[in-house]
Enzyme design. Structure first.
Site, PDB file in Angstrom:
ATOM      1  N   HIS A   1      46.181  58.348 -19.448  1.00 48.66           N
ATOM      2  CA  HIS A   1      46.044  59.535 -18.587  1.00 48.66           C
ATOM      3  C   HIS A   1      45.386  60.715 -19.297  1.00 48.66           C
ATOM      4  O   HIS A   1      46.092  61.583 -19.831  1.00 48.66           O
ATOM      5  CB  HIS A   1      47.438  59.971 -18.110  1.00 48.66           C
ATOM      6  CG  HIS A   1      48.013  59.100 -17.060  1.00 48.66           C
ATOM      7  ND1 HIS A   1      47.920  59.404 -15.709  1.00 48.66           N
ATOM      8  CD2 HIS A   1      48.679  57.920 -17.132  1.00 48.66           C
ATOM      9  CE1 HIS A   1      48.517  58.458 -14.999  1.00 48.66           C
ATOM     10  NE2 HIS A   1      48.992  57.542 -15.830  1.00 48.66           N
TER      11      HIS A   1
ATOM     12  N   CYS B   1      44.705  54.965 -14.690  1.00 51.39           N
ATOM     13  CA  CYS B   1      45.971  54.240 -14.532  1.00 51.39           C
ATOM     14  C   CYS B   1      45.901  53.321 -13.308  1.00 51.39           C
ATOM     15  O   CYS B   1      45.143  52.355 -13.323  1.00 51.39           O
ATOM     16  CB  CYS B   1      47.143  55.230 -14.468  1.00 51.39           C
ATOM     17  SG  CYS B   1      48.737  54.424 -14.729  1.00 51.39           S
TER      18      CYS B   1
ATOM     19  N   GLU C   1      44.155  63.338 -18.118  1.00 44.91           N
ATOM     20  CA  GLU C   1      44.425  64.649 -17.491  1.00 44.91           C
ATOM     21  C   GLU C   1      45.683  65.329 -18.032  1.00 44.91           C
ATOM     22  O   GLU C   1      45.814  66.547 -17.960  1.00 44.91           O
ATOM     23  CB  GLU C   1      44.493  64.509 -15.962  1.00 44.91           C
ATOM     24  CG  GLU C   1      45.772  63.908 -15.396  1.00 44.91           C
ATOM     25  CD  GLU C   1      45.920  62.409 -15.621  1.00 44.91           C
ATOM     26  OE1 GLU C   1      44.970  61.769 -16.118  1.00 44.91           O
ATOM     27  OE2 GLU C   1      47.012  61.879 -15.311  1.00 44.91           O
TER      28      GLU C   1
END
Ligand SMILES: *[C@@H]1O[C@H](CO)[C@@H](O)[C@H](O)[C@H]1NC(C)=O
Ligand SMILES: *[C@@H]1O[C@H](CO)[C@@H](O)[C@H](O)[C@H]1NC(C)=O
Length: 321
Positions: A248, A137, A250
Site C-alpha cells: 500500500h 492490494c 498510499e
C-alpha cells in the site's frame, strides 16, 4: 479527443509502429502531454460494519491524496452506471486506480465495473490511445484475475507488517522504478518501506506457471508470507501500462493509525512520492479530456467532502458515496 490533424497523423503513425513492432506503448506518443490529467478511482463497496451508517461505497482519502500528490485530479467513479456511461467516462479520464478492499473479484460490482474499464483500456492501448491502470492490494489481485480469466489467489497472509521488497532482476529495467535514486532502490530491498495488509495473494509459483500472467506481466518483486509462501508483490504490464502492487504505497504519507505498521521513514515517503509521480506521469500521456471545464468540474472529487474516520477506522478520512 482534441488532437489536431497533424498530431492525429503522428498518433496513427506511432500506433502502427506499435502494432508491427515490439515497442512498448510507453515509448509511444512522447510528443503528447496532458498537464491537466484526471485519474478515475473506482469507489469501493463498504463491507466493514462500522462504515455502513455512512454509505454503501467509499474511497479512503489516502488514495485520493496519493493521486493528487502526483499532480493529478481525481474523479470518483460510482459502481451503479451503465456500460455506455462507463465508456463515456473512459473517453474523458486519463487513467484508473483500483484500490484495496474486501470484495469478490469475479462477481462484485467493483469487479464488474473494473472489467469494463480493463477491456476498454486494452482496446485503447492497442490502438495507441495510451491509458494506464494501477491496482493496489485487492486492485492488483483484480488485475491478475482479469488477465488470467480466473481467480488464482491463495493464502499469503502478510497482515499489518511492513517489508522490504525482494526485487527481481526485471525490476532494474522496469518502467515503474526507472530513474529511482540508487540509494532508494537499495533501501527498498533492505528497509521495511512497504506496508502489507492482506490475507490472500498470488503465489510466485502460480504466477510463473500461468502462461497468461507470465506473458502479460513482468514480475518486479516478491515477498514471503507468514506461512512461508512466496507471493507476488509488484508487477507491471510488459506491453500495457498496467501496474500492480500487493502493498500500500498510499499509507506511507497519508495514514497514521498507531496500531498499524505504516512506514513513515524518509525513504518510505520518497518511495510513495516517486510512485505517485510515476503513475500520474503515465496519466499525462493520455489525451482523453472532458467536453468542457464545467463538465470536468462537476465530476471531480472536490465536490465531495471526506468524513473524519480516525476514531472508528484505520483511516483518517474517508469519502462516502
Ligand atoms: C527472493 O526471490 C528469489 C527469486 O527471485 C528467491 O529465490 C529468494 O528466496 C527470495 N528471497 C527472499 C528473502 O524472499
Ligand atoms: C468520531 O468523532 C466524531 C466527531 O469528530 C463523532 O461525531 C463520532 O460520533 C465519533 N465516532 C465514534 C464511533 O466514536
Amino acid at each position: 479527443m482534441s488532437t489536431t490533424g497533424f498530431s492525429t497523423y503522428v498518433w496513427l503513425f506511432f500506433a502502427c509502429c506499435f502494432c508491427c513492432s515490439k515497442a512498448m506503448p510507453t515509448k509511444l506518443n512522447q510528443e503528447a502531454t496532458n498537464d491537466r490529467p484526471v485519474i478515475g478511482i473506482l469507489t469501493q463497496i463498504v463491507s466493514d460494519e462500522v462504515m455502513k451508517p455512512f454509505g454503501r461505497n467509499y474511497i479512503p482519502s489516502s488514495y485520493v491524496k496519493f493521486i493528487e500528490s502526483g499532480g493529478s485530479r481525481v474523479m470518483p467513479i460510482r459502481l451503479t452506471l451503465t456500460s455506455d456511461e462507463y465508456e463515456t467516462i473512459f473517453s474523458k479520464i486519463n487513467g484508473l486506480l483500483l484500490i484495496g478492499g474486501a470484495v469478490n473479484l469475479e462477481t462484485s460490482d467493483f469487479a464488474t465495473v473494473a472489467k469494463i474499464f480493463y477491456r476498454l483500456a486494452l482496446r485503447a492501448n492497442d490502438k495507441g490511445d495510451f491509458f494506464p491502470i494501477w491496482g493496489t492490494c485487492l486492485g492488483m489481485q483484480l488485475l491478475t484475475v482479469l488477465v488470467a480469466g480466473e481467480d488464482l489467489l491463495a493464502k499469503t497472509t502478510a497482515e499489518n507488517v511492513a517489508l522490504p521488497l525482494n526485487l527481481t532482476t526485471e525490476a532494474a529495467s522496469s518502467r515503474m522504478f526507472e530513474g529511482f535514486p540508487n540509494k532508494l532502490m537499495r533501501a527498498l530491498t533492505r528497509e521495511p518501506l512497504t506496508g502489507n495488509f492482506h490475507h490472500f495473494g498470488l503465489t510466485v509459483k502460480t504466477f510463473q506457471e500461468n502462461e497468461k500472467l507470465e506473458t502479460f506481466f513482468s514480475l518486479l518483486s516478491t515477498n514471503v508470507a507468514e506461512n512461508g509462501v512466496h507471493f507476488v508483490s509488484t508487477i507491471e504490464g510488459k506491453r500495457y501500462p498496467f501496474y500492480g502492487v500487493q502493498w500500500h504505497p498510499e499509507v506511507n504519507r497519508f495514514q497514521w493509525d498507531r496500531k498499524l505498521n505504516f512506514p513513515h521513514s524518509a525513504h518510505a515517503v520518497q518511495l510513495a512520492s516517486l510512485l505517485a509521480e510515476f503513475f500520474v506521469n503515465e496519466g499525462r500521456r493520455s489525451l482523453h479530456q472532458f467536453d468542457n471545464p464545467e463538465e470536468e468540474a462537476s465530476v471531480l472529487i472536490y465536490n465531495d467532502t471526506p468524513v473524519y474516520a480516525g476514531n472508528f477506522t484505520g483511516y483518517e478520512q474517508i469519502y462516502f458515496f
